[in-house]
Write an enzyme that holds these catalytic residues in place. Structure first.
Site, PDB file in Angstrom:
ATOM      1  N   ARG A  50       0.823  -1.213   0.000  1.00 18.35           N
ATOM      2  CA  ARG A  50       0.000   0.000   0.000  1.00 18.35           C
ATOM      3  C   ARG A  50       0.858   1.265   0.000  1.00 18.35           C
ATOM      4  NH1 ARG A  50      -3.741  -1.828   5.012  1.00 18.35           N
ATOM      5  NH2 ARG A  50      -1.967  -3.233   5.335  1.00 18.35           N
ATOM      6  N   LYS A  55       8.832  -0.574   3.552  1.00 17.08           N
ATOM      7  CA  LYS A  55       7.923   0.344   4.261  1.00 17.08           C
ATOM      8  C   LYS A  55       8.525   0.889   5.557  1.00 17.08           C
ATOM      9  CE  LYS A  55       3.958  -1.054   6.454  1.00 17.08           C
ATOM     10  NZ  LYS A  55       2.512  -1.343   6.566  1.00 17.08           N
ATOM     11  N   GLN A  83      10.893 -14.252   7.686  1.00 11.31           N
ATOM     12  CA  GLN A  83       9.618 -14.928   7.425  1.00 11.31           C
ATOM     13  C   GLN A  83       9.690 -15.370   5.959  1.00 11.31           C
ATOM     14  OE1 GLN A  83       6.146 -12.399   7.348  1.00 11.31           O
ATOM     15  NE2 GLN A  83       4.728 -14.115   7.577  1.00 11.31           N
ATOM     16  N   ASP A 114       5.388  -0.814  11.671  1.00 11.56           N
ATOM     17  CA  ASP A 114       4.712   0.315  11.014  1.00 11.56           C
ATOM     18  C   ASP A 114       3.854   1.124  11.979  1.00 11.56           C
ATOM     19  OD1 ASP A 114       2.541  -1.350  11.409  1.00 11.56           O
ATOM     20  OD2 ASP A 114       1.827  -1.246   9.335  1.00 11.56           O
ATOM     21  N   ARG A 124      30.760  23.249  14.234  1.00 16.11           N
ATOM     22  CA  ARG A 124      30.912  21.824  13.924  1.00 16.11           C
ATOM     23  C   ARG A 124      31.258  21.057  15.206  1.00 16.11           C
ATOM     24  NH1 ARG A 124      35.175  21.862   9.449  1.00 16.11           N
ATOM     25  NH2 ARG A 124      35.114  19.617   9.843  1.00 16.11           N
ATOM     26  N   LYS A 164      35.402  24.533  14.601  1.00 16.37           N
ATOM     27  CA  LYS A 164      35.405  23.079  14.711  1.00 16.37           C
ATOM     28  C   LYS A 164      36.386  22.642  15.791  1.00 16.37           C
ATOM     29  CE  LYS A 164      38.200  20.243  13.211  1.00 16.37           C
ATOM     30  NZ  LYS A 164      39.250  19.554  12.448  1.00 16.37           N
ATOM     31  N   TYR A 185      37.770  31.072  10.011  1.00 13.78           N
ATOM     32  CA  TYR A 185      37.763  29.632  10.262  1.00 13.78           C
ATOM     33  C   TYR A 185      38.621  29.342  11.498  1.00 13.78           C
ATOM     34  CZ  TYR A 185      38.747  24.706  10.163  1.00 13.78           C
ATOM     35  OH  TYR A 185      38.872  23.409  10.553  1.00 13.78           O
ATOM     36  N   ASN A 206      40.228  39.006  20.716  1.00 12.32           N
ATOM     37  CA  ASN A 206      39.526  39.527  19.551  1.00 12.32           C
ATOM     38  C   ASN A 206      40.101  38.878  18.298  1.00 12.32           C
ATOM     39  OD1 ASN A 206      37.607  41.697  18.484  1.00 12.32           O
ATOM     40  ND2 ASN A 206      39.453  41.919  17.241  1.00 12.32           N
ATOM     41  N   SER A 235      42.845  41.626  11.376  1.00 12.91           N
ATOM     42  CA  SER A 235      42.088  41.013  10.273  1.00 12.91           C
ATOM     43  C   SER A 235      42.996  40.325   9.267  1.00 12.91           C
ATOM     44  CB  SER A 235      41.292  42.097   9.534  1.00 12.91           C
ATOM     45  OG  SER A 235      40.348  42.644  10.417  1.00 12.91           O
TER      46      SER A 235
HETATM   47  C1  UD1 Z   1      -2.854  -5.214  11.720  1.00 13.01           C
HETATM   48  C2  UD1 Z   1      -3.839  -6.052  12.550  1.00 13.01           C
HETATM   49  C3  UD1 Z   1      -5.022  -5.179  12.944  1.00 13.01           C
HETATM   50  C4  UD1 Z   1      -4.544  -3.951  13.699  1.00 13.01           C
HETATM   51  C5  UD1 Z   1      -3.492  -3.192  12.878  1.00 13.01           C
HETATM   52  C6  UD1 Z   1      -2.868  -2.129  13.745  1.00 13.01           C
HETATM   53  C7  UD1 Z   1      -3.648  -8.381  11.782  1.00 13.01           C
HETATM   54  C8  UD1 Z   1      -4.261  -9.436  10.952  1.00 13.01           C
HETATM   55  N1  UD1 Z   1      -4.265  -7.191  11.774  1.00 13.01           N
HETATM   56  O1  UD1 Z   1      -3.508  -4.854  10.525  1.00 13.01           O
HETATM   57  O2  UD1 Z   1      -5.925  -5.907  13.750  1.00 13.01           O
HETATM   58  O3  UD1 Z   1      -5.654  -3.117  13.968  1.00 13.01           O
HETATM   59  O4  UD1 Z   1      -2.429  -4.081  12.475  1.00 13.01           O
HETATM   60  O5  UD1 Z   1      -2.015  -1.294  13.003  1.00 13.01           O
HETATM   61  O6  UD1 Z   1      -2.677  -8.635  12.456  1.00 13.01           O
HETATM   62  N2  UD1 Z   1       3.677  -8.378   8.751  1.00 13.01           N
HETATM   63  C9  UD1 Z   1       4.624  -9.378   8.660  1.00 13.01           C
HETATM   64  N3  UD1 Z   1       4.350 -10.468   7.893  1.00 13.01           N
HETATM   65  C10 UD1 Z   1       3.182 -10.615   7.217  1.00 13.01           C
HETATM   66  C11 UD1 Z   1       2.229  -9.589   7.315  1.00 13.01           C
HETATM   67  C12 UD1 Z   1       2.495  -8.471   8.090  1.00 13.01           C
HETATM   68  O7  UD1 Z   1       5.682  -9.293   9.263  1.00 13.01           O
HETATM   69  O8  UD1 Z   1       3.024 -11.643   6.545  1.00 13.01           O
HETATM   70  C13 UD1 Z   1       3.996  -7.184   9.574  1.00 13.01           C
HETATM   71  C14 UD1 Z   1       3.985  -5.903   8.745  1.00 13.01           C
HETATM   72  O9  UD1 Z   1       5.289  -5.616   8.248  1.00 13.01           O
HETATM   73  C15 UD1 Z   1       3.517  -4.857   9.761  1.00 13.01           C
HETATM   74  C16 UD1 Z   1       2.684  -5.661  10.744  1.00 13.01           C
HETATM   75  O10 UD1 Z   1       3.021  -7.012  10.556  1.00 13.01           O
HETATM   76  O11 UD1 Z   1       4.609  -4.261  10.435  1.00 13.01           O
HETATM   77  C17 UD1 Z   1       1.199  -5.454  10.517  1.00 13.01           C
HETATM   78  O12 UD1 Z   1       0.848  -5.866   9.206  1.00 13.01           O
HETATM   79  P1  UD1 Z   1      -0.130  -5.038   8.292  1.00 13.01           P
HETATM   80  O13 UD1 Z   1      -0.296  -5.771   7.012  1.00 13.01           O
HETATM   81  O14 UD1 Z   1       0.254  -3.634   8.239  1.00 13.01           O
HETATM   82  O15 UD1 Z   1      -1.479  -5.220   9.134  1.00 13.01           O
HETATM   83  P2  UD1 Z   1      -2.743  -4.267   9.203  1.00 13.01           P
HETATM   84  O16 UD1 Z   1      -3.597  -4.496   8.038  1.00 13.01           O
HETATM   85  O17 UD1 Z   1      -2.312  -2.888   9.449  1.00 13.01           O
HETATM   86 CA    CA Z   2      -0.389  -1.787   9.411  1.00  6.52          CA
END
Ligand code: UD1
Ligand code: CA
Length: 463
Positions: free
Chosen positions: A17, A24, A76, A106, A336, A354, A369, A380, A408
């Site tokens: 997104r 991200k 993952q 995030d 600096r 510096k 400088y 001075n 100067s």
């Molecule tokens: C998620 C929650 C939601 C909550 C919201 C809060 C779930 C299913 N939903 O939704 O209930 O209200 O966060 O901000 O958990 N990530 C992974 N691996 C994956 C998918 C996601 O590591 O396979 C990580 C993402 O990088 C992110 C976090 O998990 O940092 C949340 O994932 P994201 O897809 O943003 O979930 P939301 O839709 O925001």
């Molecule tokens: Ca999120």
């Protein structure tokens, strides 16, 4: 003994997104990668271990950008949802019997204070699972907290699975969880969500309550802290809110600003009361500013200690420097790293300093400088003075003792010393020590050729 704490930060989502080639969680929020904000908050809880879950393509850049942090990384293998992401750390966690705090990469505005209180609640209630929730006017995009008629939490439902009625619920999941080993074990039992084909971490609440584990969902903290950033628009909004929140704290504490919309203050900055800040000022890092200072427009201060009653005039840049009380800096000055201005020192326009000590009441007001120098009090430094500190190989020191007058356009070829009360005539190149109270001159004597101009033009006319 205190129960150990581990923190797992989920950052393996694809972040589609965001529509960007940059992972991200590495997008900058007020100058620092989102994930860095999360790790900084995490560190304040003094965890035994911090684990970041990445995916195969973002782990390289994330490891690079986070190399200053004390963290471990796991991968993952496929983007199969938040529960699957947390399970990617199972090889580490299986043996662990303390508390596991789950954060999202995030959700960078989270405050360490809220996390600390959440941890206390979880521990006091002796829960197996705790979830941090918050209320928001527009809950779209967040998982909703579903409670029974007695108000006990029973499950979390994601946006796509909500009924019309449930979508009105304004209590939502922050994505922040605390769990012990008993809840962690339930992750394996989470089933794939049929609509999205992902394993939702949010399903853990329903499983845990059914199993009869002690669960709690706690509404705490401020809505702003839990903003999840999924798009560039949300990133902009989060930046505005973060900036505003910090600025308002300082306004409450009697710091004055001409325009609170145009002042940027980092989260680790402190400012004394009575200080006045003009627009377009950036105060960053571990900077502390004393009372009754004035900071004029277009100033950036990073990792500095500024005492009381200091004036920083417009368009100045200050990094890793100390400025004692009543000193003035700028306009258009550059301090600096390693600059130390003693009480009442004055650094003026187009002066760069510096790694130098500038003594009490000493002035360098124009076009100079000063590098690797030690300057005493009441000196001075005339316009256009240069400490020639670099000989192409080494940096050398210049020492100027108390009450010296440097005329100067002087070059001081370091290493060199000008002793107490000495004078250096304008336009000199100083290569040798100047004794106490002496006048040093090193310029060719002026000679005037009388009538030269007239003669020159006569010659020209003839030819
Ligand atoms: C998620 C929650 C939601 C909550 C919201 C809060 C779930 C299913 N939903 O939704 O209930 O209200 O966060 O901000 O958990 N990530 C992974 N691996 C994956 C998918 C996601 O590591 O396979 C990580 C993402 O990088 C992110 C976090 O998990 O940092 C949340 O994932 P994201 O897809 O943003 O979930 P939301 O839709 O925001
Ligand atoms: Ca999120």
């Amino acid at each position: 003994m205190k129960r150990p704490l581990w923190i797992v930060v989920l950052a393996a989502g694809l972040g589609t997104r965001m529509r960007s080639g940059i992972p991200k969680v590495l997008h900058r929020l007020n100058g620092r990668p989102m994930l860095q904000w999360v790790l900084d908050a995490a560190e304040k809880l003094h965890p035994e271990k911090v684990v970041v879950v990445c995916n195969r393509s973002n782990i390289g850049p994330i490891q690079n950008a986070m190399s200053q942090n004390r963290v471990e990384f796991v991968i993952q293998s496929r983007p199969l949802g938040t529960a699957h992401a947390l399970l990617s750390a199972k090889r580490l966690i299986d043996e662990f019997s303390g508390d596991i705090l789950v954060l999202n990469g995030d959700t960078p505005l989270i405050s360490p204070d809220t996390l600390k209180r959440f941890l206390q609640r979880h521990r006091r209630a002796k829960n197996s699972l705790s979830i941090l929730s918050f209320e928001i006017d527009n809950p779209s995009g967040y998982g909703r907290i579903i409670r029974d008629s007695a108000g006990n939490p029973i499950m979390i439902k994601e946006e796509t699975d909500l009924t019309e009625e449930e979508s009105q619920i304004r209590e939502v999941n922050s994505g922040i969880y605390l769990m012990g080993q008993s809840a962690f074990k339930l992750l394996r039992r989470i089933k794939k969500n049929s609509r999205k084909g992902e394993y939702y971490l949010t399903d853990i609440l329903a499983l845990a309550t059914k199993k009869g584990l002690r669960c709690g969902v706690y509404k705490m903290g401020d809505e702003v802290e839990f903003i999840g950033i999924n798009t560039k628009e949300e990133l902009q909004k989060a930046q505005r809110l973060m900036r505003q929140k910090i600025v308002r704290v300082w306004l409450q504490k009697d710091v004055e600003m001409m325009d609170e919309q145009r002042v940027y203050i980092g989260p680790d900055v402190t400012i004394g009361e009575g200080t006045y800040i003009y627009p377009d000022v950036y105060i960053e890092g571990k900077t502390s500013i004393g009372r009754n200072c004035i900071i004029y427009p277009n100033v950036r201060i990073v990792d500095c200690k500024i005492n009381d009653n200091v004036t920083i005039r417009e368009c100045s840049s200050l990094e890793e420097s100390v400025v004692e009380s009543k000193a003035t800096v700028g306009p258009f000055a550059r301090l600096r790293p390693g600059t130390f201005l003693k009480k009442g020192a004055k650094i003026g326009n187009f002066v760069e300093v510096k790694n130098s000590l500038v003594g009490e009441g000493t002035k360098a007001l124009h076009l100079s400088y000063i590098g690797d120098a030690e300057i005493g009090r009441n000196v001075n430094i005339g316009a256009g003075t240069i400490t020639c500190n670099y000989d192409g190989i080494r940096k050398n020191r210049t020492i100027i003792e108390d009450n010296v007058f440097i005329g100067s356009d002087t070059q001081l070829i370091a290493p060199v010393k000008v002793k107490r009360g000495a004078y250096v005539g304008a336009g000199s190149t100083i290569t040798k020590e100047v004794p106490e109270g002496a006048l040093a001159l090193s310029r060719t004597e002026q000679c005037n050729i009388e009538g030269w101009v007239k003669k020159r033009f006569k010659k020209k006319r003839k030819s």
